[in-house]
Design a protein around this motif. Structure first.
Motif, PDB file in Angstrom:
ATOM      1  N   GLN A  64      43.618  43.494  40.438  1.00 24.95           N
ATOM      2  CA  GLN A  64      44.825  44.475  40.902  1.00 24.95           C
ATOM      3  C   GLN A  64      43.937  45.355  42.704  1.00 24.95           C
ATOM      4  N   TYR A  65      42.707  44.547  42.762  1.00 25.75           N
ATOM      5  CA  TYR A  65      42.607  44.899  44.387  1.00 25.75           C
ATOM      6  C   TYR A  65      43.403  44.106  45.116  1.00 25.75           C
ATOM      7  N   VAL A  66      43.011  43.094  44.672  1.00 28.67           N
ATOM      8  CA  VAL A  66      43.811  42.178  46.017  1.00 28.67           C
ATOM      9  C   VAL A  66      45.675  42.552  45.874  1.00 28.67           C
ATOM     10  N   ARG A  67      45.980  42.959  45.197  1.00 27.32           N
ATOM     11  CA  ARG A  67      47.593  43.488  44.481  1.00 27.32           C
ATOM     12  C   ARG A  67      47.737  44.642  45.480  1.00 27.32           C
ATOM     13  N   GLN A  68      46.990  46.106  44.401  1.00 30.76           N
ATOM     14  CA  GLN A  68      47.230  46.598  45.530  1.00 30.76           C
ATOM     15  C   GLN A  68      46.918  47.918  46.884  1.00 30.76           C
ATOM     16  N   THR A  69      45.386  47.242  47.142  1.00 32.11           N
ATOM     17  CA  THR A  69      44.774  47.409  48.243  1.00 32.11           C
ATOM     18  C   THR A  69      44.946  46.923  49.695  1.00 32.11           C
ATOM     19  N   LEU A  70      44.810  45.338  48.930  1.00 28.94           N
ATOM     20  CA  LEU A  70      44.825  44.123  49.926  1.00 28.94           C
ATOM     21  C   LEU A  70      46.290  44.469  50.479  1.00 28.94           C
ATOM     22  N   HIS A  71      46.946  44.334  49.655  1.00 25.97           N
ATOM     23  CA  HIS A  71      48.909  43.677  49.998  1.00 25.97           C
ATOM     24  C   HIS A  71      48.286  42.470  49.852  1.00 25.97           C
ATOM     25  N   SER A  72      48.409  41.567  49.033  1.00 22.08           N
ATOM     26  CA  SER A  72      47.553  40.085  49.685  1.00 22.08           C
ATOM     27  C   SER A  72      49.040  39.149  48.142  1.00 22.08           C
ATOM     28  N   ASP A  73      48.750  38.206  48.275  1.00 24.03           N
ATOM     29  CA  ASP A  73      50.213  37.173  47.867  1.00 24.03           C
ATOM     30  C   ASP A  73      49.619  36.129  47.515  1.00 24.03           C
ATOM     31  N   ILE A  74      47.390  35.870  47.460  1.00 28.65           N
ATOM     32  CA  ILE A  74      47.186  35.069  47.217  1.00 28.65           C
ATOM     33  C   ILE A  74      47.207  34.427  45.379  1.00 28.65           C
ATOM     34  N   PRO A  75      47.958  33.644  45.373  1.00 29.04           N
ATOM     35  CA  PRO A  75      48.008  32.838  44.010  1.00 29.04           C
ATOM     36  C   PRO A  75      46.351  33.102  43.011  1.00 29.04           C
ATOM     37  N   ILE A  76      46.719  33.578  41.846  1.00 30.99           N
ATOM     38  CA  ILE A  76      45.654  33.873  41.598  1.00 30.99           C
ATOM     39  C   ILE A  76      46.180  33.818  39.979  1.00 30.99           C
ATOM     40  N   ILE A  77      44.849  33.037  39.161  1.00 36.31           N
ATOM     41  CA  ILE A  77      44.456  32.386  38.060  1.00 36.31           C
ATOM     42  C   ILE A  77      43.719  33.327  37.186  1.00 36.31           C
ATOM     43  N   ILE A  78      43.794  33.358  36.273  1.00 35.72           N
ATOM     44  CA  ILE A  78      43.354  34.458  35.197  1.00 35.72           C
ATOM     45  C   ILE A  78      42.451  32.700  34.351  1.00 35.72           C
ATOM     46  N   LEU A  79      40.951  33.869  33.503  1.00 38.66           N
ATOM     47  CA  LEU A  79      40.520  31.845  32.857  1.00 38.66           C
ATOM     48  C   LEU A  79      39.800  33.250  31.837  1.00 38.66           C
ATOM     49  N   THR A  80      40.111  32.779  30.728  1.00 36.44           N
ATOM     50  CA  THR A  80      40.164  34.135  29.453  1.00 36.44           C
ATOM     51  C   THR A  80      39.733  33.110  28.269  1.00 36.44           C
ATOM     52  N   SER A  81      38.661  33.398  27.213  1.00 34.81           N
ATOM     53  CA  SER A  81      38.525  33.520  26.499  1.00 34.81           C
ATOM     54  C   SER A  81      39.125  34.254  24.976  1.00 34.81           C
ATOM     55  N   SER A  82      40.051  34.939  26.012  1.00 37.69           N
ATOM     56  CA  SER A  82      40.362  35.848  25.169  1.00 37.69           C
ATOM     57  C   SER A  82      41.861  35.429  24.392  1.00 37.69           C
ATOM     58  N   GLY A  83      42.157  35.274  23.826  1.00 37.93           N
ATOM     59  CA  GLY A  83      43.517  34.637  23.124  1.00 37.93           C
ATOM     60  C   GLY A  83      45.319  36.060  22.325  1.00 37.93           C
ATOM     61  N   VAL A  84      44.644  36.731  22.644  1.00 31.88           N
ATOM     62  CA  VAL A  84      45.185  38.206  22.797  1.00 31.88           C
ATOM     63  C   VAL A  84      46.515  37.915  23.145  1.00 31.88           C
ATOM     64  N   GLU A  85      47.878  37.900  23.003  1.00 31.34           N
ATOM     65  CA  GLU A  85      49.184  38.227  23.695  1.00 31.34           C
ATOM     66  C   GLU A  85      49.427  39.381  24.404  1.00 31.34           C
ATOM     67  N   GLN A  86      48.595  40.555  24.173  1.00 34.42           N
ATOM     68  CA  GLN A  86      48.637  42.059  24.942  1.00 34.42           C
ATOM     69  C   GLN A  86      47.650  40.753  26.594  1.00 34.42           C
ATOM     70  N   THR A  87      46.386  40.582  26.717  1.00 41.33           N
ATOM     71  CA  THR A  87      45.836  40.247  27.386  1.00 41.33           C
ATOM     72  C   THR A  87      46.782  39.251  28.751  1.00 41.33           C
ATOM     73  N   GLU A  88      46.979  38.596  28.505  1.00 37.73           N
ATOM     74  CA  GLU A  88      47.761  37.831  28.666  1.00 37.73           C
ATOM     75  C   GLU A  88      49.208  37.620  29.642  1.00 37.73           C
ATOM     76  N   LEU A  89      49.684  39.428  28.903  1.00 39.85           N
ATOM     77  CA  LEU A  89      50.881  39.696  29.317  1.00 39.85           C
ATOM     78  C   LEU A  89      50.418  41.282  30.514  1.00 39.85           C
ATOM     79  N   ASP A  90      49.309  41.699  29.957  1.00 44.80           N
ATOM     80  CA  ASP A  90      48.645  42.931  31.397  1.00 44.80           C
ATOM     81  C   ASP A  90      48.461  41.807  32.711  1.00 44.80           C
ATOM     82  N   SER A  91      47.912  40.568  32.280  1.00 45.02           N
ATOM     83  CA  SER A  91      47.825  40.185  33.514  1.00 45.02           C
ATOM     84  C   SER A  91      48.206  39.310  34.536  1.00 45.02           C
ATOM     85  N   PHE A  92      49.856  39.586  33.561  1.00 41.31           N
ATOM     86  CA  PHE A  92      51.235  39.282  34.301  1.00 41.31           C
ATOM     87  C   PHE A  92      51.136  40.342  34.994  1.00 41.31           C
ATOM     88  N   ASP A  93      51.316  41.417  34.672  1.00 40.66           N
ATOM     89  CA  ASP A  93      51.998  42.599  34.996  1.00 40.66           C
ATOM     90  C   ASP A  93      50.851  43.731  36.145  1.00 40.66           C
TER      91      ASP A  93
END
Length: 121
Positions: A64-93
């Motif tokens: 959120q900080y990189v996108r909203q405050t730094l206004h950067s489009d640097i590629p971001i890959i989220i890693l997680t042990s959570s298999g919850v679909e909502q977490t994945e959707l939130d990450s993309f949002d």
């Protein structure tokens, strides 16, 4: 190409860093989200790899900080042990480019990194 790797699991962080460095990337490792974000603010990176749950601040907060405050489009890959679909959707949002569930296949991670970096050239 410089990569930020923010992951609090020492073994995973070190093994991913070793793997990526063997493929020619420069990797700055952080076990704390705040330290990773400080480095992102001060230096230029080509990609961010971040776990969701970390001490300091989370991978979601970094994204959120990189996108909203730094206004950067640097590629971001989220890693997680959570298999919850909502977490994945939130990450993309909030602006993540990719979401990879653990356990991580280094080969698959490398393909996704190369794909994201290729689109930026």
């Amino acid at each position: 190409m410089r990569i930020v790797l923010a992951e609090d699991n020492d073994i995973l962080r070190k093994s991913l860093s070793f793997f990526l460095e063997s493929k020619g990337y420069t990797v700055d490792q952080f076990s704390d989200g705040r330290d990773a974000l400080d480095a992102i603010e001060k230096s230029s990176y080509d990609l961010i790899l971040t776990d969701i749950n970390m001490p300091g601040i989370s991978g979601m907060e970094i994204t959120q900080y990189v996108r909203q405050t730094l206004h950067s489009d640097i590629p971001i890959i989220i890693l997680t042990s959570s298999g919850v679909e909502q977490t994945e959707l939130d990450s993309f949002d909030i602006g993540a480019n990719e979401f990879i569930a653990k356990p991580i296949s280094p080969a698959v991670l490398l393909v996704r990194i190369n794909k994201l970096l290729k689109t930026r050239v």
